[in-house]
Enzyme design. Structure first.
Site, PDB file in Angstrom:
ATOM      1  CB  ALA A 175      -5.798   1.472  -3.762  1.00 28.64           C
ATOM      2  CG  ASP A 176      -0.631   3.057  -2.620  1.00 29.50           C
ATOM      3  OD1 ASP A 176      -0.098   2.016  -3.018  1.00 29.50           O
ATOM      4  OD2 ASP A 176      -0.629   4.105  -3.274  1.00 29.50           O
ATOM      5  CG  LEU A 177      -3.303   4.826   2.939  1.00 33.83           C
ATOM      6  CD1 LEU A 177      -4.247   5.945   3.334  1.00 33.83           C
ATOM      7  CD2 LEU A 177      -2.007   4.931   3.722  1.00 33.83           C
ATOM      8  N   GLY A 180      -1.372  -1.916   2.602  1.00 31.35           N
ATOM      9  CA  GLY A 180      -0.377  -1.937   3.664  1.00 31.35           C
ATOM     10  C   GLY A 180      -0.936  -2.495   4.960  1.00 31.35           C
TER      11      GLY A 180
END
Length: 403
Positions: A175-177, A180
């Site tokens: 989810a973070d990647l 970004g």
């Protein structure tokens, strides 16, 4: 560390980086690898939260592996933006930048005069990318966002895991990647718009939005049927057989993507009788008889070790692969040939290994000019070079805790 001139396609662009942890730093590292000149703003004495995400640390250093992984090609400047003098310095630095990336809670930067509307009025060409858990609008906008929370709310955990087991998150913070990377795509589009019009804008990235966007075929399966997809473990919702199978000495993935490939598989391994069975004849039939297909092929796959299968399946151009541990991934001849690990001389005096940028550009390849920085490593140089501050001015700021 000696500074090298950027060589990538984004050479000449300057980025003011107000991000920390993973989503924002991932976005900015991609820009930096492509040649952007990045100033990473960190809290004096503390820095990016991930500097403390240890163990493990990189061998011979006090730097966490987590921080090192997403912060190369950045100059670290310590600056307390909660202080008025810190805000004034930030504004002077932003005046010379093309892009600002931040992942503060919604509205938090406005308290320091660094919100989008405030900066857009001063610097109308500035591209301002905000990465938050839920975006700048909507009922959840004020909430903090965390990777596992987004994986849960965004549905992927309901799709991941064994049918009778617990919902599972993905083993890396996807989810973070994805947030970004979507942020980076938005910035590149905004740069194109600015080239054409001279106008900057805000890119509003919500982790939940990007998570919903990459539900892909599973999201579309729901929209087409109105039915929640079931957890299938290591099986594919739309293709069978496309899954993990046990072998004589472990497990492997068999990926048979269409009917001609299934026919080729059956003919090669004395399974032609399956082609005469309507339950196996087409992919749609195999999806409808998923357990039968699995139960039929499992004892076949268990007759031989993984290497035996891979050698023969690859010769037939049938998708397959081993299930590698990370030690095997980084030793894989394809990964080695593609130069996916590189070594950089670090400010600690040690050499650190990092995972390379996967974007292979023929004319302007990724540019590995700066290792992940020590906390505040470039403060004096950046403030002297860009703002003309002398040693006495820097010492005074340091005494006040501004830098």
């Amino acid at each position: 560390m000696p500074m090298q001139e950027p060589t990538g396609p984004l050479k000449g662009l300057r980025v003011f980086d107000l991000t920390r942890v993973l989503a924002g730093p991932t976005c900015v590292q991609m820009l930096a690898d492509l040649g952007a000149d990045v100033i990473k703003i960190e809290r004096p004495g503390a820095g990016d939260d991930t500097r403390g995400f240890a163990p493990p640390t990189m061998p011979g250093t006090q730097e966490s592996a987590y921080f090192v992984g997403v912060n190369r090609n950045k100059q670290s400047v310590t600056l307390d933006i909660a202080q008025k003098e810190g805000q004034e310095i930030a504004l002077k630095l932003i005046a010379g930048c093309d892009i600002l990336v931040e992942n503060f809670k919604v509205g938090a930067l406005a308290k320091y005069g660094l919100g989008y509307e405030q900066l857009h009025a001063k610097f109308p060409r500035l591209i301002y990318c905000s990465i938050t858990g839920f975006g700048q609008t909507g009922p959840y906008a004020p909430r903090p966002g965390y990777d596992s929370l987004i994986q849960a709310m965004g549905g992927v955990m309901s799709l991941t895991g064994e049918p009778e087991g617990l919902p599972q998150k993905v083993g890396v913070p996807v989810a973070d990647l994805f947030a970004g990377l979507y942020g980076c795509i938005g910035i590149l589009a905004a740069l194109r718009h600015r080239d054409l019009t001279g106008q900057g804008q805000q890119i509003d990235i919500g982790m939940l939005d990007t998570h919903v966007a990459w539900l892909a075929n599973q999201g579309m399966n729901y929209l087409a049927t109105g039915e929640n997809p079931a957890r299938l473990g290591n099986q594919h919702p739309n293709i069978v057989p496309y899954q993990v199978f046990p072998t004589a000495d472990g497990h492997m993935v068999l990926s048979i993507g269409n009917d001609p490939t299934f026919k080729r598989f059956c003919e090669a391994f004395e399974l032609t009788h399956l082609l005469e069975d309507p339950r196996f004849a087409t992919n749609a039939a195999r999806v409808g008889n998923r357990q039968l297909v699995t139960d039929t092929l499992t004892p076949v796959m268990q007759q031989h070790p993984t290497a035996w299968w891979i050698e023969r399946l690859e010769a037939l151009k049938i998708g397959c692969g081993p299930i590698n541990k990370l030690s095997e991934v980084f030793a894989d001849p394809q990964v080695v040939a593609r130069n996916m690990v590189l070594e950089m001389a670090h400010g600690s005096g040690q050499t650190v290994k990092v995972i390379a940028n996967p974007v292979k550009l023929s004319e302007t390849p990724a540019d590995y000019r700066l290792p992940p920085p020590l906390l505040g490593e470039h403060t004096d140089k950046v403030l002297a070079d860009r703002l003309g501050l002398d040693a006495a001015a820097l010492a005074a700021l340091r005494a006040k805790g501004v830098v």
